[in-house]
Design an enzyme around this catalytic site. Structure first.
Site, mmCIF file in Angstrom:
data_model
loop_
_atom_site.group_PDB
_atom_site.id
_atom_site.type_symbol
_atom_site.label_atom_id
_atom_site.label_comp_id
_atom_site.label_asym_id
_atom_site.label_seq_id
_atom_site.Cartn_x
_atom_site.Cartn_y
_atom_site.Cartn_z
ATOM 1 N N CYS A 125 -4.316 -2.731 0.762
ATOM 2 C CA CYS A 125 -4.277 -3.758 -0.295
ATOM 3 C C CYS A 125 -3.033 -4.622 -0.285
ATOM 4 C CB CYS A 125 -4.440 -3.094 -1.662
ATOM 5 S SG CYS A 125 -6.046 -2.347 -1.865
ATOM 6 N N ASN A 181 -0.801 -7.089 -7.698
ATOM 7 C CA ASN A 181 -0.381 -6.568 -6.392
ATOM 8 C C ASN A 181 0.840 -7.307 -5.851
ATOM 9 O OD1 ASN A 181 -2.159 -4.518 -6.343
ATOM 10 N ND2 ASN A 181 -3.534 -5.371 -4.808
ATOM 11 N N THR A 205 -11.312 -7.674 -4.113
ATOM 12 C CA THR A 205 -10.170 -8.573 -4.300
ATOM 13 C C THR A 205 -10.403 -9.837 -3.492
ATOM 14 O OG1 THR A 205 -8.778 -6.677 -4.617
ATOM 15 C CG2 THR A 205 -7.657 -8.722 -4.090
ATOM 16 N N THR A 237 -12.830 -7.202 1.787
ATOM 17 C CA THR A 237 -12.391 -8.585 2.002
ATOM 18 C C THR A 237 -11.133 -8.530 2.878
ATOM 19 O OG1 THR A 237 -11.179 -8.456 -0.097
ATOM 20 C CG2 THR A 237 -13.312 -9.559 -0.145
ATOM 21 N N PHE A 286 -8.167 -1.735 -10.221
ATOM 22 C CA PHE A 286 -6.745 -1.502 -9.966
ATOM 23 C C PHE A 286 -6.510 -0.089 -9.434
ATOM 24 C CE2 PHE A 286 -7.364 -4.410 -13.538
ATOM 25 C CZ PHE A 286 -6.767 -5.552 -13.038
ATOM 26 N N LEU A 287 -7.443 0.393 -8.594
ATOM 27 C CA LEU A 287 -7.358 1.785 -8.129
ATOM 28 C C LEU A 287 -6.162 2.032 -7.225
ATOM 29 C CD1 LEU A 287 -10.997 2.641 -7.044
ATOM 30 C CD2 LEU A 287 -9.954 2.570 -9.306
ATOM 31 N N LYS A 328 -2.258 -7.182 2.804
ATOM 32 C CA LYS A 328 -3.241 -8.254 3.012
ATOM 33 C C LYS A 328 -3.369 -9.121 1.756
ATOM 34 C CE LYS A 328 -7.819 -6.386 1.754
ATOM 35 N NZ LYS A 328 -8.007 -7.049 0.471
ATOM 36 N N LYS A 344 -22.863 6.092 6.717
ATOM 37 C CA LYS A 344 -22.070 6.284 5.500
ATOM 38 C C LYS A 344 -22.970 6.719 4.336
ATOM 39 C CE LYS A 344 -18.531 3.281 4.994
ATOM 40 N NZ LYS A 344 -18.014 1.943 4.680
ATOM 41 N N GLY A 386 2.515 -0.358 2.663
ATOM 42 C CA GLY A 386 1.425 -0.561 3.614
ATOM 43 C C GLY A 386 0.125 -0.343 2.867
HETATM 44 C C1 UDX Z 1 -2.203 -0.609 -4.630
HETATM 45 C C2 UDX Z 1 -2.007 -0.872 -6.120
HETATM 46 O O1 UDX Z 1 -1.043 0.038 -6.658
HETATM 47 C C3 UDX Z 1 -3.327 -0.736 -6.840
HETATM 48 O O2 UDX Z 1 -3.174 -1.041 -8.229
HETATM 49 C C4 UDX Z 1 -4.335 -1.695 -6.209
HETATM 50 O O3 UDX Z 1 -5.594 -1.554 -6.831
HETATM 51 C C5 UDX Z 1 -4.449 -1.428 -4.718
HETATM 52 O O4 UDX Z 1 -3.166 -1.487 -4.100
HETATM 53 P P1 UDX Z 1 -2.479 1.612 -3.161
HETATM 54 O O5 UDX Z 1 -2.702 0.728 -1.982
HETATM 55 O O6 UDX Z 1 -3.327 2.819 -3.355
HETATM 56 O O7 UDX Z 1 -2.597 0.762 -4.498
HETATM 57 O O8 UDX Z 1 -0.966 2.101 -3.027
HETATM 58 P P2 UDX Z 1 0.363 2.120 -3.882
HETATM 59 O O9 UDX Z 1 0.525 3.412 -4.564
HETATM 60 O O10 UDX Z 1 0.490 0.896 -4.701
HETATM 61 O O11 UDX Z 1 1.434 2.080 -2.686
HETATM 62 C C6 UDX Z 1 1.449 0.989 -1.766
HETATM 63 C C7 UDX Z 1 2.501 1.178 -0.735
HETATM 64 O O12 UDX Z 1 3.787 0.979 -1.310
HETATM 65 C C8 UDX Z 1 2.569 2.552 -0.067
HETATM 66 O O13 UDX Z 1 2.755 2.378 1.323
HETATM 67 C C9 UDX Z 1 3.766 3.219 -0.694
HETATM 68 O O14 UDX Z 1 4.364 4.149 0.157
HETATM 69 C C10 UDX Z 1 4.668 2.024 -0.924
HETATM 70 N N1 UDX Z 1 5.642 2.206 -2.010
HETATM 71 C C11 UDX Z 1 5.227 2.419 -3.286
HETATM 72 C C12 UDX Z 1 6.998 2.130 -1.722
HETATM 73 O O15 UDX Z 1 7.411 1.932 -0.565
HETATM 74 N N2 UDX Z 1 7.906 2.286 -2.743
HETATM 75 C C13 UDX Z 1 7.517 2.501 -4.027
HETATM 76 O O16 UDX Z 1 8.398 2.625 -4.886
HETATM 77 C C14 UDX Z 1 6.128 2.575 -4.317
#
Ligand code: UDX
Length: 479
Positions: A295, A243, A147, A111, A178-179, A298, A60, A292
């Site tokens: 983040c 989350n 986290t 984690t 909070f990415l 889990k 990596k 899914g």
């Molecule tokens: C998330 C948080 O948003 C972020 O702040 C944190 O730091 C990490 O976890 P991420 O995992 O990148 O970020 O995805 P996110 O955009 O939150 O979507 C998560 C899941 O929810 C995806 O599978 C998405 O398809 C689903 N989702 C999202 C829905 O099913 N409906 C929605 O309205 C929004």
């Protein structure tokens, strides 16, 4: 002398800090160059800091040092190359080098969920902090970003105390991230808030200096970045609470989808209508196959496990329901597939043997190649388990999907995946799929049946092109 924070007169002034490296700005290290650490390392170099990325994974590190981001994230490749070339960014696998270099060490290791339960596995945190601590020879700040269960920062403090000379005055702080995948560069450069958990003015000042680039960029763009300075426990809880709230919002609308399905309502219109209330807001109300990724799933489980340990299990019991609703949405696709293909369901689920099904989407969300706990891939695997011949296509997630689910068939285009299919399932809302021409796809399939697992297609357009359409929580369109 104090460094005032220009946009936040209410925030106590930060004590002046002098990085022990002697550099004008603190030198930053990011330990763990997975998705989180690599993104932070690259973006903080872009903000002008001298940065060292550390990982135990030599492959990596070699990739990053050669200018290749090991995952898909919009805009990151270019920033990696420019900052490597500018000499502000380097990568290493040496604890000695990282300990010598940085004034502020951000812990960004994974984690994951433990193999034996719902809690978080902190072994990577323990290894990285212990090894770093053993190599430190001067006063630095160790900042947790991963986290973690609440209480981890205190535990890290004890680890550091055990492995360092107390005379050095090494301190610990917590600053969650909070990415969102797909927007991660913006989320680091232009965060909607910065949260720091600190125990001393020195740590506070050091963290301010380590984030000054973010505040300065905001000032040049006439923006403010809200700052919350708090204690360890609150800083740790902020991340999991955020989350948990997002997961709950998604499961709430998916629960409404379940009710709409039996009552004959349309959850997409319901979401639009409730979303106009500013107290509710229209974001994260997209009903479909659920959440899914690495983040949300889990984190809500680890949060419940930790609350249970602390004697507050009841407070988070609803998160179990949030998880169940989310899992049920995946099963709903199987049920719809059986219905559309006119197959019977037994106690073990439907028998789909002899059917060819196209699954469009493997990543857990669009603009990502991440397939961790992806609803799309889980549904594809379940369809295959029910006997279907499943052909998957995803614009970015193919490589990871092949590793996660090697038994499925992978096709190199949407057209190839749908050719000869008796059912098409759209399970990740990539623009390519949303904008696909139902007329043209109709020429390739064996039968025009579609499940819109993300409610992202124009139902009427597809129905008019002769497709039997099923969405999630909405009635089939009347043509
Ligand atoms: C998330 C948080 O948003 C972020 O702040 C944190 O730091 C990490 O976890 P991420 O995992 O990148 O970020 O995805 P996110 O955009 O939150 O979507 C998560 C899941 O929810 C995806 O599978 C998405 O398809 C689903 N989702 C999202 C829905 O099913 N409906 C929605 O309205 C929004």
């Amino acid at each position: 002398m104090t460094i005032p924070y220009p946009n936040h007169p209410a925030v106590p002034a930060f004590a002046e800090v002098e990085p022990s490296s002697g550099a004008a700005r603190p030198r930053l290290a990011f330990l763990g160059t997975g998705y989180l650490g690599a993104t932070y390392a690259i973006c903080f170099a872009e903000l002008g800091y001298e940065v060292l990325g550390f990982d135990v994974d030599e492959a990596k590190i070699a990739k990053l040092a050669a200018g290749q981001v090991p995952f898909h994230e919009a805009g990151l490749d270019e920033l990696l190359r420019t900052n490597l070339a500018a000499g502000r960014l380097r990568f290493t696998t040496s604890y000695t080098e990282v300990a010598d270099f940085a004034d502020v060490h951000f812990i960004c290791v994974g984690t994951p969920q433990r193999g034996d339960g719902m809690g978080a596995d902190l072994s990577y945190v323990e290894t990285s902090v212990t090894n770093l601590a053993r190599h430190l020879t001067r006063r630095v700040l160790i900042v947790g970003k991963s986290t973690v269960p609440v209480g981890t920062a205190e535990w890290i403090e004890q680890l550091v105390a055990k492995h360092t000379d107390p005379e050095l005055g090494i301190e610990v702080a917590w600053s969650p991230e909070f990415l969102q995948e797909g927007f991660a560069v913006e989320d680091v450069l232009r965060p909607n808030r910065i949260v720091v958990g600190v125990k001393s003015e020195w740590a506070n000042g050091m963290l301010y200096a380590a984030h000054k680039g973010v505040f300065d960029l905001a000032a040049t763009e006439d923006r403010e970045v809200p700052l919350v300075v708090t204690d360890f426990a609150t800083a740790e809880l902020v991340k999991v609470a955020a989350n948990a709230f997002l997961a709950t919002k998604i499961s709430f609308i998916n629960a409404m989808a379940e009710v709409c399905e039996v009552a004959g309502g349309d959850v997409t219109q319901l979401a639009r209508a409730i979303g106009y209330d500013p107290r509710i807001g229209n974001r994260f109300l997209q009903a479909g196959v659920g959440f899914g990724g690495g983040c949300l799933p889990k984190d809500i489980r680890a949060f419940q496990a930790r609350a249970q340990e602390l004697g507050a299990g009841e407070a988070l019991r609803f998160l179990h329901e949030v998880d169940l609703i989310n899992q049920r949405r995946r099963s709903k696709v199987l049920q719809l597939a059986a219905e559309l293909l006119d197959r019977r369901s037994g106690p073990a689920g439907p028998d789909l043997s002899g059917t060819r099904i196209a699954v469009l989407g493997a990543a857990f969300k669009p603009n990502s190649d991440d397939v961790r706990d992806a609803p799309s891939l889980a549904v594809a695997a379940a369809l295959a388990k029910a006997g279907a011949d499943v052909h998957v296509y995803d614009p970015q997630g193919m490589e990871n999907a092949r590793v996660a689910q090697p038994a499925l068939h992978y096709e190199s285009s949407m057209a190839e995946a749908v050719t000869g299919a008796e059912l098409v399932c759209v399970l990740t809302e990539w623009a390519d799929f949303r904008n696909a021409d139902p007329q043209a796809l109709g020429e390739l399939v064996a039968a025009k049946r579609v499940i819109d697992g993300r409610n992202c297609l124009d139902a009427l357009l597809w129905a008019r092109a002769g497709w039997e359409y099923r969405g999630m929580g909405r009635p089939a369109p009347a043509v």
